[in-house]
Design a protein around this motif. Structure first.
Motif, short mmCIF file in Angstrom:
data_model
loop_
_atom_site.label_atom_id
_atom_site.label_comp_id
_atom_site.label_asym_id
_atom_site.label_seq_id
_atom_site.Cartn_x
_atom_site.Cartn_y
_atom_site.Cartn_z
N ARG A 96 0.86 -1.18 0.00
CA ARG A 96 0.00 0.00 0.00
C ARG A 96 0.89 1.23 0.00
NH1 ARG A 96 -3.22 -2.21 5.14
NH2 ARG A 96 -1.10 -1.84 5.85
N PRO A 97 0.62 2.22 -0.85
CA PRO A 97 1.47 3.42 -0.89
C PRO A 97 1.55 4.09 0.47
CG PRO A 97 0.02 3.35 -2.78
CD PRO A 97 -0.42 2.24 -1.86
N ALA A 98 2.74 4.57 0.82
CA ALA A 98 2.95 5.28 2.09
C ALA A 98 2.39 6.69 1.98
CB ALA A 98 4.44 5.31 2.41
N ALA A 99 2.19 7.30 3.14
CA ALA A 99 1.54 8.61 3.20
C ALA A 99 2.33 9.72 2.54
CB ALA A 99 1.25 8.97 4.65
N GLN A 100 3.67 9.60 2.47
CA GLN A 100 4.46 10.72 1.95
C GLN A 100 4.35 10.94 0.45
OE1 GLN A 100 5.64 7.98 3.62
NE2 GLN A 100 7.86 7.90 3.45
N GLY A 101 3.64 10.08 -0.25
CA GLY A 101 3.39 10.30 -1.67
C GLY A 101 4.54 9.86 -2.56
N SER A 102 4.58 10.43 -3.76
CA SER A 102 5.53 10.01 -4.78
C SER A 102 6.96 10.43 -4.43
CB SER A 102 5.16 10.63 -6.13
OG SER A 102 3.95 10.09 -6.58
N LEU A 103 7.91 9.60 -4.86
CA LEU A 103 9.33 9.91 -4.74
C LEU A 103 9.76 10.64 -6.01
CD1 LEU A 103 10.58 6.44 -3.45
CD2 LEU A 103 10.38 8.54 -2.10
N LEU A 104 10.72 11.52 -5.86
CA LEU A 104 11.23 12.26 -7.01
C LEU A 104 12.22 11.38 -7.77
CD1 LEU A 104 11.33 14.96 -8.53
CD2 LEU A 104 13.17 15.65 -7.01
N LEU A 105 11.95 11.17 -9.04
CA LEU A 105 12.81 10.37 -9.90
C LEU A 105 13.68 11.32 -10.70
CD1 LEU A 105 13.52 7.53 -10.92
CD2 LEU A 105 11.76 7.80 -12.65
N GLY A 106 14.96 11.41 -10.30
CA GLY A 106 15.88 12.33 -10.97
C GLY A 106 16.83 11.61 -11.89
N GLN A 107 17.81 12.34 -12.40
CA GLN A 107 18.80 11.76 -13.31
C GLN A 107 19.61 10.68 -12.62
OE1 GLN A 107 21.00 15.05 -15.00
NE2 GLN A 107 20.80 14.12 -17.01
N GLN A 108 19.87 10.85 -11.32
CA GLN A 108 20.65 9.86 -10.57
C GLN A 108 19.77 8.69 -10.11
OE1 GLN A 108 22.53 12.80 -7.77
NE2 GLN A 108 24.28 11.45 -8.13
N GLY A 109 18.48 8.77 -10.32
CA GLY A 109 17.56 7.72 -9.90
C GLY A 109 16.72 8.17 -8.72
N LEU A 110 16.40 7.22 -7.86
CA LEU A 110 15.62 7.51 -6.66
C LEU A 110 16.55 7.63 -5.47
CD1 LEU A 110 12.74 4.90 -7.05
CD2 LEU A 110 12.54 7.37 -7.28
N ARG A 111 16.41 8.70 -4.70
CA ARG A 111 17.23 8.90 -3.51
C ARG A 111 16.49 8.25 -2.34
NH1 ARG A 111 17.73 12.70 0.68
NH2 ARG A 111 19.90 13.13 1.25
N LEU A 112 17.14 7.27 -1.70
CA LEU A 112 16.53 6.55 -0.59
C LEU A 112 17.41 6.66 0.64
CD1 LEU A 112 15.56 3.31 -2.55
CD2 LEU A 112 14.05 5.23 -1.96
N SER A 113 16.79 6.95 1.79
CA SER A 113 17.53 7.08 3.04
C SER A 113 17.24 5.88 3.93
CB SER A 113 17.13 8.36 3.76
OG SER A 113 17.48 9.48 2.97
N PHE A 114 18.31 5.30 4.48
CA PHE A 114 18.21 4.11 5.31
C PHE A 114 18.80 4.36 6.69
CE2 PHE A 114 18.16 2.61 1.00
CZ PHE A 114 17.31 1.52 1.01
N THR A 115 18.14 3.84 7.71
CA THR A 115 18.70 3.75 9.05
C THR A 115 19.24 2.33 9.20
OG1 THR A 115 16.50 3.19 9.89
CG2 THR A 115 17.16 5.52 10.02
N PRO A 116 19.97 2.03 10.29
CA PRO A 116 20.55 0.69 10.42
C PRO A 116 19.52 -0.43 10.26
CG PRO A 116 21.51 2.15 12.03
CD PRO A 116 20.39 2.92 11.37
N PHE A 117 19.80 -1.35 9.37
CA PHE A 117 19.01 -2.56 9.09
C PHE A 117 17.58 -2.27 8.63
CE2 PHE A 117 22.18 -3.56 12.40
CZ PHE A 117 23.04 -4.30 11.61
N CYS A 118 17.36 -1.07 8.14
CA CYS A 118 16.04 -0.65 7.65
C CYS A 118 15.68 -1.40 6.37
CB CYS A 118 16.10 0.85 7.39
SG CYS A 118 14.68 1.55 6.55
#
Length: 128
Positions: A96-118
């Motif tokens: 199910r889509p998360a509340a924050q909506g669409s991710l920005l798809l840029g030239q470098q791709g999708l920027r994803l942020s991870f915390t430990p073991f996320c």
């Protein structure tokens, strides 16, 4: 002490051992090398690529990509794909889509942020 498991590439070697590549015969025609996905950080493992399940019935052309942070670190990684993505969003394990909506798809791709073991699941809606 010969270094850390991160420096030794233990996770990548374990995947190579447990999930070896299988060669299949192909025609003699030369094909350029191609990769559907790449991740910019060795700390992030792309674990699963699958067609979106029944909860995405309004998006039959969608795939889900599941990634996790394996080093116990906080890291930002870029997910790149050669697939024709028209929309990308984080989703939960039930896809199910998360509340924050669409991710920005840029030239470098999708920027994803991870915390430990996320673990992150990304729903990619493809152009038809």
């Amino acid at each position: 002490d010969a270094g850390s498991f991160q420096e030794a590439g233990v996770i990548q070697h374990a995947y190579n051992l447990n999930f070896p590549l299988h060669a299949v015969p192909a025609s003699s025609a030369q094909c350029p090398s191609w990769s559907a996905f790449s991740v910019s950080s060795p700390a992030v493992v792309l674990e699963t690529v699958k067609q979106a399940g029944p909860r995405a019935e309004d998006r039959p052309e969608a795939v889900v990509v599941r990634l996790y942070e394996a080093y116990g670190s906080t890291v930002t990684a870029w997910l790149q794909t050669s697939l024709p993505v028209k929309e990308a969003m984080l989703c939960d394990l039930l896809e199910r889509p998360a509340a924050q909506g669409s991710l920005l798809l840029g030239q470098q791709g999708l920027r994803l942020s991870f915390t430990p073991f996320c673990v992150l699941s990304v729903l990619l809606v493809l152009s038809q």
